[in-house]
Design an enzyme around this catalytic site. Structure first.
Site, PDB file in Angstrom:
ATOM      1  N   GLY A   1      50.842  65.604  16.309  1.00  0.00           N
ATOM      2  CA  GLY A   1      52.009  64.996  15.669  1.00  0.00           C
ATOM      3  C   GLY A   1      53.300  65.524  16.252  1.00  0.00           C
ATOM      4  O   GLY A   1      53.313  66.144  17.313  1.00  0.00           O
ATOM      5  N   ASN A   2      54.396  65.261  15.567  1.00  0.00           N
ATOM      6  CA  ASN A   2      55.694  65.753  16.020  1.00  0.00           C
ATOM      7  C   ASN A   2      56.571  66.061  14.807  1.00  0.00           C
ATOM      8  O   ASN A   2      56.151  65.890  13.657  1.00  0.00           O
ATOM      9  CB  ASN A   2      56.370  64.750  16.961  1.00  0.00           C
ATOM     10  CG  ASN A   2      56.523  63.381  16.320  1.00  0.00           C
ATOM     11  OD1 ASN A   2      57.225  63.223  15.327  1.00  0.00           O
ATOM     12  ND2 ASN A   2      55.846  62.376  16.891  1.00  0.00           N
ATOM     13  N   ARG A   3      57.802  66.493  15.056  1.00  0.00           N
ATOM     14  CA  ARG A   3      58.666  66.986  13.986  1.00  0.00           C
ATOM     15  C   ARG A   3      59.538  65.913  13.336  1.00  0.00           C
ATOM     16  O   ARG A   3      60.386  66.216  12.504  1.00  0.00           O
ATOM     17  CB  ARG A   3      59.576  68.098  14.518  1.00  0.00           C
ATOM     18  CG  ARG A   3      58.822  69.301  15.053  1.00  0.00           C
ATOM     19  CD  ARG A   3      59.800  70.377  15.539  1.00  0.00           C
ATOM     20  NE  ARG A   3      59.123  71.456  16.226  1.00  0.00           N
ATOM     21  CZ  ARG A   3      58.546  72.498  15.632  1.00  0.00           C
ATOM     22  NH1 ARG A   3      58.562  72.562  14.305  1.00  0.00           N
ATOM     23  NH2 ARG A   3      57.952  73.439  16.323  1.00  0.00           N
ATOM     24  N   SER A   4      59.363  64.659  13.689  1.00  0.00           N
ATOM     25  CA  SER A   4      60.210  63.609  13.130  1.00  0.00           C
ATOM     26  C   SER A   4      60.064  63.536  11.608  1.00  0.00           C
ATOM     27  O   SER A   4      58.961  63.534  11.077  1.00  0.00           O
ATOM     28  CB  SER A   4      59.844  62.252  13.739  1.00  0.00           C
ATOM     29  OG  SER A   4      60.580  61.214  13.128  1.00  0.00           O
TER      30      SER A   4
ATOM     31  N   ALA B   1      59.190  58.197  16.167  1.00  0.00           N
ATOM     32  CA  ALA B   1      58.821  59.098  17.261  1.00  0.00           C
ATOM     33  C   ALA B   1      57.334  58.870  17.545  1.00  0.00           C
ATOM     34  O   ALA B   1      56.470  59.424  16.862  1.00  0.00           O
ATOM     35  CB  ALA B   1      59.089  60.542  16.869  1.00  0.00           C
TER      36      ALA B   1
END
Length: 398
Positions: A205-208, A274
């Site tokens: 995943g990512n930090r969005s 994102a």
């Protein structure tokens, strides 16, 4: 026509504000009035009740209000809140979230757009505290009408005078028309981060946070559009609005499928999500257990399909595709490359090296295919959202 709640506070310009109410009614709007106790020292509530054919809200503790919650009812009724005249004191209350009377309590629970018409002595106007409060309100999407330069109650000419009633009425009408500039448009907004499964438990995943995309979706709905919000993993509350349809997608593949399906019957796509660039070549069907002898774990990743490129190459005349470029270095160079390679009409570039994820503010630059670059100053994501949608509307009608 709109439902307008007019807030009258204790400035000498109160006598002119009565005509603003009359002008709103003549334009076909339904008007209800909220007054502070100081305002009633200058113009009686009976006057406004007679004009609007509705009781003035000036006291939450009247006998007839015991079995109701009048400030909440009025807040929910309101399409537009207009503060005229707005004293320095009431502006300070709005900016600091104070709720110590009927007017300040009601406007605090109002989610409708707010327009403020300051009127005060020039020294009050120029005081740093007043200017700081006004700037805070502007950053939170409250519209401020600049006071005029003219004769003040103190007997000299300076800035602080309330503009003429015709100017105020025209300003309100212009705002209401702008609020509906996306009427009859269908806009897709993507938000949040995608999740690419590693196994049934873990994912890439990512930090969005989804805050920017959700702000855009909310602003589009407020401006009259039918909105389809396609979101992944978000960490902020989702909007609750009848004009916004919510669709949850986990992976980039799911988001691509949903975006392609909905874009066929939409006018604009704004890709604020994102989306992962990589996914597992093969997702494990069981949780990958850590072994005692194991010091490393190797994952084989393959590229995901590029949603922006896939949709942009199939768009029809009249459809608009807007992409986001979140970069940590060489912002304009990378954003310009993305603009041309992916075929988007616009790219919104932002520098995420300073960890803007989840923050309320951001700083963006807009790039167009003709080489035009518009760099915007730092502002709240809510303000960016509205400004971007106005930009998109102007782009569609150029």
């Amino acid at each position: 026509m709109a439902k307008v709640a007019v807030y009258m506070t204790g400035g000498i310009a109160m006598y002119k504000a009565v005509q603003v109410v009359r002008n709103l009614e003549k334009s076909g709007h339904e008007v209800r009035v909220v007054m502070t106790k100081n305002a009633e020292r200058l113009v009686t509530s009976n006057t406004l009740a007679a004009l609007t054919k509705y009781p003035v809200l000036d006291n939450l503790w009247k006998k007839e209000n015991e079995a109701s919650i009048p400030h909440v009812h009025l807040a929910r009724w309101t399409d537009l809140a207009l503060v005229v005249p707005a004293t320095a004191n009431f502006i300070a209350k709005m900016a600091n979230g104070l709720a110590d009377d009927a007017a300040s309590t009601t406007i605090l629970v109002t989610s409708a757009p707010k327009l403020v018409v300051p009127a005060m002595n020039d020294q009050m106007w120029s005081n740093p505290a007043t200017q700081r409060n006004l700037q805070f309100l502007k950053e939170n999407q409250v519209q401020i009408m600049e006071p005029a330069v003219g004769m003040l109650a103190e007997g000299y000419a300076a800035k602080g005078r309330m503009p003429e009633t015709e100017q105020i009425s025209a300003w309100v009408e212009n705002f209401l028309q702008q609020e509906e500039i996306l009427k009859d448009k269908t806009i897709i907004v993507t938000a949040g981060g995608t999740e690419e499964a590693i196994d049934p438990v873990r994912f890439i995943g990512n930090r969005s946070s989804g805050k920017m995309g959700i702000s855009i979706a909310q602003a589009a709905a407020e401006m009259g559009a039918k909105v389809k919000l396609i979101y992944g993993n978000v960490t902020v509350a989702l909007p609750q609005d009848e004009k916004i349809e919510l669709y949850h997608t986990a992976s980039s593949e799911e988001m691509l499928t949903k975006v392609k399906h909905e874009f066929a019957k939409s006018d604009v796509l704004i890709m604020a999500a994102a989306v992962a660039d990589w996914k597992m070549a093969k997702v494990a069907d069981h949780k990958l257990k850590k072994q005692a002898y194991q010091a490393t774990l190797k994952l084989t990743l393959v590229k995901t399909k590029d949603i922006l490129r896939e949709v942009a190459k199939h768009k029809n005349p009249g459809q608009l595709v807007v992409g986001f470029a979140a970069e940590t270095n060489d912002l304009l160079k990378n954003a310009e490359k993305k603009l041309h390679e992916k075929g988007a009409d616009l790219i919104v570039a932002n520098d995420v090296s300073q960890n803007v994820f989840g923050n309320d503010n951001d700083k963006v630059t807009i790039l167009k295919q003709d080489g035009t670059i518009d760099e915007w100053p730092e502002m709240s994501k809510k303000v960016i959202a509205k400004k971007l949608l106005i930009y998109v509307n102007n782009f569609m009608h150029k």
